[in-house]
Design an enzyme around this catalytic site. Sequence first.
Site, short mmCIF file in Angstrom:
data_model
loop_
_atom_site.label_atom_id
_atom_site.label_comp_id
_atom_site.label_asym_id
_atom_site.label_seq_id
_atom_site.Cartn_x
_atom_site.Cartn_y
_atom_site.Cartn_z
N HIS A 129 0.83 -1.23 0.00
CA HIS A 129 0.00 0.00 0.00
C HIS A 129 0.86 1.27 0.00
O HIS A 129 0.33 2.37 -0.20
CB HIS A 129 -0.93 0.04 1.22
CG HIS A 129 -1.99 -1.02 1.20
ND1 HIS A 129 -2.80 -1.24 0.11
CD2 HIS A 129 -2.36 -1.95 2.13
CE1 HIS A 129 -3.62 -2.26 0.38
NE2 HIS A 129 -3.37 -2.70 1.59
N ASP A 161 -2.87 -10.55 -2.49
CA ASP A 161 -3.44 -10.04 -1.24
C ASP A 161 -4.91 -9.66 -1.47
O ASP A 161 -5.29 -9.30 -2.57
CB ASP A 161 -2.63 -8.81 -0.81
CG ASP A 161 -2.95 -8.33 0.60
OD1 ASP A 161 -2.20 -8.70 1.53
OD2 ASP A 161 -3.95 -7.59 0.79
N HIS A 179 -6.40 -7.11 -0.54
CA HIS A 179 -6.50 -5.67 -0.79
C HIS A 179 -5.71 -5.29 -2.04
O HIS A 179 -4.64 -5.86 -2.29
CB HIS A 179 -5.95 -4.89 0.40
CG HIS A 179 -6.58 -5.22 1.71
ND1 HIS A 179 -6.03 -6.11 2.61
CD2 HIS A 179 -7.75 -4.79 2.26
CE1 HIS A 179 -6.82 -6.21 3.67
NE2 HIS A 179 -7.88 -5.43 3.48
N ASP A 209 -4.55 -12.72 3.25
CA ASP A 209 -5.81 -12.29 3.87
C ASP A 209 -7.03 -12.52 2.98
O ASP A 209 -8.14 -12.17 3.37
CB ASP A 209 -5.72 -10.81 4.30
CG ASP A 209 -5.02 -9.93 3.30
OD1 ASP A 209 -4.74 -10.38 2.18
OD2 ASP A 209 -4.74 -8.75 3.64
ZN LIG Z 1 -4.16 -7.07 2.67
#
Ligand SMILES: [Zn+2]
Length: 319
Positions: free
Chosen positions: A138, A175, A177, A256
């Site tokens: 991120h 991931d 996200h 995740d």
């Molecule tokens: Zn994540």
Amino acid sequence: MSATKTGYFSHPSCRRHEMGRGHPECPERLDAIEDRLLATGVIDALDRRQAREASDEEIALAHDPMHVAAVRGLREEIAEQVAAGGYAYAHIDPDTAMCPHSWDAAVHAVGAVLDATDAVMAGEVENAFCAVRPPGHHATRGRAMGFCIFNSVATGVRYAIDRHGLKRVAVVDFDVHHGNGTEDILAGDERVLMVGLFQHPFYPGSGDPPLAANMVNLPVPAYTKGPAIRAMIEAEWLPRLEAFRPEMVFISAGFDAHREDDLGQLGLVEADYVWITDRVKDIAHRHAQGRIVSSLEGGYNLDALGRSVEAHVRSLAGL
Ligand SMILES: [Zn+2]
């Protein structure tokens, strides 16, 4: 399948970074991984290395030097408060903080990926897994966010191109996200192809549409399970990776999207991580002499994380 030489890069400082009681991105994540690899004996098959720290100049391969300086500034602020007798956190965003050990952890997390890149390029190991935190995907060119301070994988990609002279490098991000930071840094760089999948709509809200043609983003609705995700990967990722012919592959390995992970609502299981890793290995063997550097991103259910990393590393090592 015959065994492959797989490196395992980490550093004790990655265990000491913490963002406050109850934070899901916690030091125990690394314990869960190490415990699982020890208990199953997988660790014995790996070439364990202690990572070096990345220099400011190396981190600036992917980041604005102002960002590196700003994080260094927070480190100094924290150190002053510690010297005055306190224990301080510096909050970067509502989810992301630095403690007195965070700088060391972040520069070793990047250093692990750079060391792994060197080892893979030198042929000392065929591929490598970096058990590091904080995660990185991120972190944008100019900003830390979403548990991430420096973008280890994006820095590794630029290092492989800049210092090892590679012309085509792929990034795989599974991931839950979207890897907005990696996209921010690498979008439009024709030497790079990034393939990602992520729950959408979801944090951080980006990824659909992608920022540039070298980004293959698969937004996935909540509650999607492995078979549907495998079909999407076969249709969208693999033909693009095949056509790109990467000389090296980096993996942003977040776990995740596991069905037992409460930070996301996707339904992957260990067998899916094996399948994805096997497909990436196929690409790497056809085009990149097997070169893969995988680095830990998310994964917050400790038990599922341990099992998923074991599955991923078993695939990398051909166990
Ligand atoms: Zn994540």
